[in-house]
Motif scaffolding. Structure first.
Motif, PDB file in Angstrom:
ATOM      1  N   LEU A   3     -21.103   0.976  -4.384  1.00  0.00           N
ATOM      2  CA  LEU A   3     -21.889   2.156  -4.737  1.00  0.00           C
ATOM      3  C   LEU A   3     -21.472   3.347  -3.881  1.00  0.00           C
ATOM      4  N   THR A   4     -21.166   3.091  -2.630  1.00  0.00           N
ATOM      5  CA  THR A   4     -20.705   4.150  -1.732  1.00  0.00           C
ATOM      6  C   THR A   4     -19.393   4.751  -2.226  1.00  0.00           C
ATOM      7  N   TRP A   5     -18.463   3.901  -2.682  1.00  0.00           N
ATOM      8  CA  TRP A   5     -17.185   4.402  -3.202  1.00  0.00           C
ATOM      9  C   TRP A   5     -17.391   5.219  -4.477  1.00  0.00           C
ATOM     10  N   PHE A   6     -18.318   4.776  -5.349  1.00  0.00           N
ATOM     11  CA  PHE A   6     -18.588   5.538  -6.572  1.00  0.00           C
ATOM     12  C   PHE A   6     -19.201   6.897  -6.258  1.00  0.00           C
ATOM     13  N   LEU A   7     -20.135   6.934  -5.334  1.00  0.00           N
ATOM     14  CA  LEU A   7     -20.730   8.209  -4.932  1.00  0.00           C
ATOM     15  C   LEU A   7     -19.687   9.117  -4.296  1.00  0.00           C
ATOM     16  N   TYR A   8     -18.850   8.541  -3.453  1.00  0.00           N
ATOM     17  CA  TYR A   8     -17.789   9.301  -2.800  1.00  0.00           C
ATOM     18  C   TYR A   8     -16.807   9.869  -3.830  1.00  0.00           C
ATOM     19  N   PRO A  43      -7.428   5.323  -2.102  1.00  0.00           N
ATOM     20  CA  PRO A  43      -7.605   4.439  -0.938  1.00  0.00           C
ATOM     21  C   PRO A  43      -6.308   3.706  -0.611  1.00  0.00           C
ATOM     22  N   TRP A  44      -6.173   3.320   0.633  1.00  0.00           N
ATOM     23  CA  TRP A  44      -5.034   2.516   1.056  1.00  0.00           C
ATOM     24  C   TRP A  44      -5.459   1.703   2.257  1.00  0.00           C
ATOM     25  N   PHE A  45      -4.628   0.751   2.643  1.00  0.00           N
ATOM     26  CA  PHE A  45      -4.955  -0.124   3.767  1.00  0.00           C
ATOM     27  C   PHE A  45      -5.010   0.675   5.061  1.00  0.00           C
ATOM     28  N   LYS A  46      -6.112   0.499   5.790  1.00  0.00           N
ATOM     29  CA  LYS A  46      -6.309   1.239   7.031  1.00  0.00           C
ATOM     30  C   LYS A  46      -5.226   0.887   8.059  1.00  0.00           C
ATOM     31  N   ILE A  47      -4.972  -0.384   8.206  1.00  0.00           N
ATOM     32  CA  ILE A  47      -3.915  -0.873   9.100  1.00  0.00           C
ATOM     33  C   ILE A  47      -3.107  -1.894   8.297  1.00  0.00           C
ATOM     34  N   PRO A  48      -1.767  -1.843   8.370  1.00  0.00           N
ATOM     35  CA  PRO A  48      -0.961  -2.803   7.602  1.00  0.00           C
ATOM     36  C   PRO A  48      -1.328  -4.245   7.966  1.00  0.00           C
ATOM     37  N   GLY A  49      -1.507  -5.073   6.944  1.00  0.00           N
ATOM     38  CA  GLY A  49      -1.835  -6.467   7.153  1.00  0.00           C
ATOM     39  C   GLY A  49      -3.324  -6.764   7.154  1.00  0.00           C
ATOM     40  N   SER A  51      -7.353  -6.020   5.383  1.00  0.00           N
ATOM     41  CA  SER A  51      -7.889  -5.810   4.044  1.00  0.00           C
ATOM     42  C   SER A  51      -8.913  -4.683   3.983  1.00  0.00           C
ATOM     43  N   PHE A  52      -8.988  -3.838   4.998  1.00  0.00           N
ATOM     44  CA  PHE A  52      -9.919  -2.717   4.998  1.00  0.00           C
ATOM     45  C   PHE A  52      -9.260  -1.491   4.386  1.00  0.00           C
ATOM     46  N   PHE A  53      -9.982  -0.865   3.436  1.00  0.00           N
ATOM     47  CA  PHE A  53      -9.484   0.329   2.775  1.00  0.00           C
ATOM     48  C   PHE A  53     -10.154   1.569   3.354  1.00  0.00           C
ATOM     49  N   ALA A  54      -9.414   2.676   3.297  1.00  0.00           N
ATOM     50  CA  ALA A  54      -9.939   3.975   3.702  1.00  0.00           C
ATOM     51  C   ALA A  54      -9.219   5.038   2.875  1.00  0.00           C
ATOM     52  N   PRO A  55      -9.829   6.226   2.718  1.00  0.00           N
ATOM     53  CA  PRO A  55      -9.129   7.303   2.007  1.00  0.00           C
ATOM     54  C   PRO A  55      -7.838   7.703   2.731  1.00  0.00           C
ATOM     55  N   ILE A  56      -6.865   8.118   1.961  1.00  0.00           N
ATOM     56  CA  ILE A  56      -5.541   8.404   2.519  1.00  0.00           C
ATOM     57  C   ILE A  56      -5.562   9.517   3.556  1.00  0.00           C
TER      58      ILE A  56
END
Length: 100
Positions: A3-8, A43-49, A51-56
């Motif tokens: 829901l947070t991603w949809f609102l964002y 979104p993309w991987f926050k740190i390689p390897g 599974s946490f996503f963050a905006p680019i």
């Protein structure tokens, strides 16, 4: 979390629309909208390897200031693809609206 991603995403699209209304040229409007939306929504991987996503744009900021250098090209590829896709969809949507 979803829901947070949809609102964002919805807020980013709305702000991108408002930003594009600042200029009169339709192609520049589409370009500004696509650039803003692709920077904020992709979104993309926050740190390689991991599974946490963050905006680019936050990853880019962290890569250039705080974190160790993992390579900016890992961020630029999905950003470029997202920009091209957003630009094409926006252009087609604009053409469809102006035709009717």
């Amino acid at each position: 979390m979803i829901l947070t991603w949809f609102l964002y995403a919805g807020l980013s699209i709305f702000i991108g629309f408002l930003l594009s209304m600042l200029v009169k040229n339709k192609f520049l409007q589409i370009f500004l909208f696509s650039l803003y939306v692709s920077l904020t929504i992709t979104p993309w991987f926050k740190i390689p390897g991991e599974s946490f996503f963050a905006p680019i744009f936050t990853i880019f900021f962290l890569e250039s200031t705080i974190l160790e250098k993992n390579g900016l090209e890992r961020i630029l590829r999905p950003l470029f693809i997202s920009f091209i896709f957003t630009y094409l969809v926006s252009f087609i949507f604009w053409k469809k609206i102006t035709r009717n």
